[in-house]
Structure formats: C-alpha cells, structure tokens
Motif scaffolding. Sequence first.
Motif, PDB file in Angstrom:
ATOM      1  N   ILE A   1       0.845  -1.184   0.000  1.00 34.74           N
ATOM      2  CA  ILE A   1       0.000   0.000   0.000  1.00 34.74           C
ATOM      3  C   ILE A   1       0.887   1.242   0.000  1.00 34.74           C
ATOM      4  CG2 ILE A   1      -0.158   0.033   2.529  1.00 34.74           C
ATOM      5  CD1 ILE A   1      -2.941   1.255   2.240  1.00 34.74           C
ATOM      6  N   ARG A   2       0.457   2.283  -0.693  1.00 38.29           N
ATOM      7  CA  ARG A   2       1.175   3.550  -0.717  1.00 38.29           C
ATOM      8  C   ARG A   2       0.394   4.553   0.126  1.00 38.29           C
ATOM      9  NH1 ARG A   2       1.683   5.740  -6.212  1.00 38.29           N
ATOM     10  NH2 ARG A   2       3.501   6.850  -5.443  1.00 38.29           N
ATOM     11  N   VAL A   3       1.101   5.216   1.042  1.00 35.52           N
ATOM     12  CA  VAL A   3       0.442   6.043   2.052  1.00 35.52           C
ATOM     13  C   VAL A   3       1.148   7.383   2.193  1.00 35.52           C
ATOM     14  CG1 VAL A   3      -0.156   6.225   4.499  1.00 35.52           C
ATOM     15  CG2 VAL A   3      -0.357   4.028   3.341  1.00 35.52           C
ATOM     16  N   VAL A   4       0.358   8.427   2.380  1.00 34.97           N
ATOM     17  CA  VAL A   4       0.863   9.744   2.794  1.00 34.97           C
ATOM     18  C   VAL A   4       0.210  10.073   4.125  1.00 34.97           C
ATOM     19  CG1 VAL A   4       0.710  12.226   2.399  1.00 34.97           C
ATOM     20  CG2 VAL A   4       1.368  10.727   0.542  1.00 34.97           C
ATOM     21  N   GLU A   5       1.021  10.312   5.132  1.00 34.22           N
ATOM     22  CA  GLU A   5       0.472  10.746   6.413  1.00 34.22           C
ATOM     23  C   GLU A   5       0.211  12.250   6.344  1.00 34.22           C
ATOM     24  OE1 GLU A   5       1.166   8.237  10.310  1.00 34.22           O
ATOM     25  OE2 GLU A   5       2.926   9.417   9.764  1.00 34.22           O
TER      26      GLU A   5
ATOM     27  N   ILE B   1      -4.480   2.098  -3.498  1.00 38.51           N
ATOM     28  CA  ILE B   1      -4.208   0.721  -3.924  1.00 38.51           C
ATOM     29  C   ILE B   1      -4.482   0.653  -5.419  1.00 38.51           C
ATOM     30  CG2 ILE B   1      -4.754  -1.725  -3.595  1.00 38.51           C
ATOM     31  CD1 ILE B   1      -5.913  -1.015  -0.872  1.00 38.51           C
ATOM     32  N   LYS B   2      -3.527   0.194  -6.183  1.00 34.88           N
ATOM     33  CA  LYS B   2      -3.676   0.133  -7.639  1.00 34.88           C
ATOM     34  C   LYS B   2      -4.589  -1.025  -8.039  1.00 34.88           C
ATOM     35  CE  LYS B   2       0.819   2.263  -8.549  1.00 34.88           C
ATOM     36  NZ  LYS B   2       2.154   2.106  -9.185  1.00 34.88           N
ATOM     37  N   PRO B   3      -5.177  -0.955  -9.259  1.00 35.78           N
ATOM     38  CA  PRO B   3      -6.075  -2.023  -9.720  1.00 35.78           C
ATOM     39  C   PRO B   3      -5.410  -3.399  -9.655  1.00 35.78           C
ATOM     40  CG  PRO B   3      -6.212  -0.141 -11.181  1.00 35.78           C
ATOM     41  CD  PRO B   3      -5.086   0.145 -10.229  1.00 35.78           C
TER      42      PRO B   3
ATOM     43  N   LEU C   1     -12.636   7.640  -1.126  1.00 35.23           N
ATOM     44  CA  LEU C   1     -12.663   8.831  -1.972  1.00 35.23           C
ATOM     45  C   LEU C   1     -12.961   8.491  -3.422  1.00 35.23           C
ATOM     46  CD1 LEU C   1      -9.453  10.541  -0.539  1.00 35.23           C
ATOM     47  CD2 LEU C   1     -11.823  11.123   0.018  1.00 35.23           C
ATOM     48  N   GLU C   2     -12.296   7.468  -3.938  1.00 33.55           N
ATOM     49  CA  GLU C   2     -12.473   7.057  -5.331  1.00 33.55           C
ATOM     50  C   GLU C   2     -12.276   5.549  -5.436  1.00 33.55           C
ATOM     51  OE1 GLU C   2     -10.007   9.095  -8.139  1.00 33.55           O
ATOM     52  OE2 GLU C   2     -10.228  11.040  -7.141  1.00 33.55           O
ATOM     53  N   GLY C   3     -12.893   4.966  -6.468  1.00 33.43           N
ATOM     54  CA  GLY C   3     -12.662   3.555  -6.773  1.00 33.43           C
ATOM     55  C   GLY C   3     -13.636   2.620  -6.081  1.00 33.43           C
ATOM     56  N   GLU C   4     -13.345   1.329  -6.241  1.00 31.23           N
ATOM     57  CA  GLU C   4     -14.189   0.300  -5.637  1.00 31.23           C
ATOM     58  C   GLU C   4     -13.322  -0.877  -5.221  1.00 31.23           C
ATOM     59  OE1 GLU C   4     -16.126  -2.117  -9.168  1.00 31.23           O
ATOM     60  OE2 GLU C   4     -16.316   0.053  -9.528  1.00 31.23           O
ATOM     61  N   GLY C   5     -13.854  -1.682  -4.339  1.00 32.99           N
ATOM     62  CA  GLY C   5     -13.083  -2.815  -3.859  1.00 32.99           C
ATOM     63  C   GLY C   5     -13.831  -3.591  -2.800  1.00 32.99           C
TER      64      GLY C   5
ATOM     65  N   THR D   1     -10.874  -4.087  -6.634  1.00 36.12           N
ATOM     66  CA  THR D   1     -11.510  -4.957  -7.621  1.00 36.12           C
ATOM     67  C   THR D   1     -11.936  -4.195  -8.874  1.00 36.12           C
ATOM     68  OG1 THR D   1     -13.658  -4.592  -6.551  1.00 36.12           O
ATOM     69  CG2 THR D   1     -12.369  -6.516  -5.839  1.00 36.12           C
ATOM     70  N   GLY D   2     -11.622  -2.901  -8.931  1.00 36.64           N
ATOM     71  CA  GLY D   2     -12.038  -2.084 -10.065  1.00 36.64           C
ATOM     72  C   GLY D   2     -10.920  -1.851 -11.062  1.00 36.64           C
ATOM     73  N   ASN D   3     -11.195  -0.989 -12.011  1.00 36.18           N
ATOM     74  CA  ASN D   3     -10.220  -0.674 -13.054  1.00 36.18           C
ATOM     75  C   ASN D   3      -9.450   0.613 -12.766  1.00 36.18           C
ATOM     76  OD1 ASN D   3     -11.018  -2.910 -14.667  1.00 36.18           O
ATOM     77  ND2 ASN D   3     -12.786  -1.733 -15.421  1.00 36.18           N
ATOM     78  N   ASN D   4      -9.838   1.327 -11.719  1.00 38.60           N
ATOM     79  CA  ASN D   4      -9.183   2.573 -11.358  1.00 38.60           C
ATOM     80  C   ASN D   4      -8.533   2.454  -9.988  1.00 38.60           C
ATOM     81  OD1 ASN D   4     -10.181   3.961 -13.727  1.00 38.60           O
ATOM     82  ND2 ASN D   4     -12.178   4.068 -12.702  1.00 38.60           N
ATOM     83  N   THR D   5      -7.648   3.383  -9.664  1.00 39.03           N
ATOM     84  CA  THR D   5      -6.969   3.374  -8.372  1.00 39.03           C
ATOM     85  C   THR D   5      -7.985   3.573  -7.249  1.00 39.03           C
ATOM     86  OG1 THR D   5      -4.943   4.282  -9.337  1.00 39.03           O
ATOM     87  CG2 THR D   5      -5.211   4.499  -6.959  1.00 39.03           C
TER      88      THR D   5
END
Length: 338
Positions: free
Chosen positions: A234-238, A260-262, A280-284, A314-318
């Motif tokens: 996972i990529r994180v910004v505090e 999290i990338k697709p 914020l964006e995406g699905e999973g 589980t989606g096609n976007n981040t």
Amino acid sequence: MDLIKIICGMLAVALILGILTCGSHENQAAIAEELENNAVSESASGVTEEALATVENTTAEQAVMKPAPPDSAILAKGESKMATERREIENKVRATVRLLDVQGENLFPSFREAGSPWNDQNFCIFVWTINGTQVVCPQDVGSEGKDMKGLQDADGKPIWELFIKAVQSESGEGWIDYNLKKEGSSETSRMLTFVKKSTYGGQSYIVGSSLHVDEQIICRDLNDCTYLEEPGNIRVVELLNPKNLNQGAGLNYSVAHSIIKPGENIAPHMMKNPEVHYILEGEGVLYIDGIPVELHQDQLIYIPAGAIQTTYNTGNNTLKFLAINQPGWSEENTKVFE
C-alpha cells in the motif's frame, strides 16, 4: 462503539498573557491601564502624501478579492488559543501606541530590551515610520534603518502598502494576512500582523506585532506530499499525525491518504486501535475478520480494534481512501501478516 471524534480545529485552554514587569513604574502603570481599555480613539489622519500616492498606484492584480470573514462581533466570541492571542496582540499594540503618542522615540530602547513588555516570547513589537523605514525591530536589530517600502510577500503582495491602507482606514488599525518565505527554504510561513498608527512630534509611525498562523492552523497539500511504500503493498501519505507536529499536542488521531492500484491488495494486518476508512475514489472489497464489505465512493467504514483486515482493489481505477486512526498511527500498533 467508541466513535472517533475528528477535531477540525485545535482548541486549547486560553492562557491570559500578562505584561512582564520592566521599565519605569510610570510605564508599567500606563501599560496595565491601557490593556484594560479596548476602545480605539485615534484617527488615521496624517498619512503623508507620498505614502498615499504610492498606495493609490497599487495595481488591480495585487488586490485579491475574497469573501468577507464573519463580523468582528462574532469573531470576538472565539475561545481558541489563536483568538485569545489575537485579542491580546490588539490590546498590547493599542496600549503601546498610546504610550508612544505621549513619549515618542524615548520608548524605543525599552522596546528592544529582552524580556520587556514589548519583547518577550509571547509578544514582540515593531515600529516603522509612516514612509516605510523600519526603526524598531527587536528580533533583528540589524535591519533597523532599512527601507521597507518595496517589501513583498511570497505571493507578491506589497506589505508596506497594505499596512498603510490599514492605518488609513476609519479605525486607524487592522490585520494584514500574508505569506513570507522561510529563510533558506522554498516553504512559506503564513503571518497575521496587526498594525496601528501612532503620531508624536510631527512624526507618524506604524506600530505592529505578528502572529504565526502555521503554529495554530495546519494545512497540507496532497500534491506536495511524498507517498511511502508501507508493508503490505500500500502507498500512504500521512497528512496528519500528532507525533510529527510541534503543534500537535491537542491531537490524538492521525489521517493518512492511501491508494491501492487495480488488481492489488493490502496484506492482512491488525491495528490495536480502531480505524476508520473513508472511500474517496474507486471500488473494492474490505475484509474485516473475514467478513466482506463492498467499497464504493463516499463510503465510511469503521474497523474495530484488533480486527484482521485486508483490502482488495476490484475495479479498473486506483482505489483511494482516507485512513483515520485514534490514537495516531504508529508502527507499534500495527501487525502485518505476510
């Protein structure tokens, strides 16, 4: 369920800042009396023609139109540390102006004296002539005598011209909001400066004191942050963590922006503290102790302390979400199962 309370503003017990004893007994008595008097009686007349001409030439590009803040009567009811400090700065500058109107430059040595009512860790005065020459600056005595008319902030605002406009106003005083570049850095520091006009012996002065907004209000731009590759893919910004902030004493939570990338997922892990995710964006799919939660935009999920969790994109976007921890995230409270 212990719901996480996200505190957007930092409220602190307001400390009443007293004026330290120094200087003559007459000065001490005068300051104490003036600090109790919040009335403003001075007018803004007497600004030199040279100053007015310069202000009138300020370009339209330098004027930034913004919605007006709440009425001053409402702002006066603020109970935050910053609201208290602003009121104290106003009172002390007004008291100083009243003394300066009577004693003039004879007060300047006292202004520079370390630990005096005008130069301590809670309050520092500065004095410019109305034509822009800095005559008192206790924090940088070497800059005294310098012409400040050309001084601009990091956004090109003409600071001296803004000071002149404030002391030319009906009240003869005002707050100026601007950004200064930090010495040796590309970063800026947001300042609020209260100025008021003083006149003695035919000489007019601008008297002021500043408040460092960055010590009170925390703002971070995601575009200026660097993502960290955390364990578990996972990529994180505090964005906010009290242990990384000098002014974070009143905070007991952290906010991180995570992606999290697709086709990827976070390794199963456990937090000793409760955690909230806001999508914020995406699905999973987020598994909490093996129970699936379908993720979609504008959704909030509470994850109990001690639960095993893992998230799949589980989606096609981040997939982008905020992770909010109380207390603030720490490695000691996190266990990753790989």
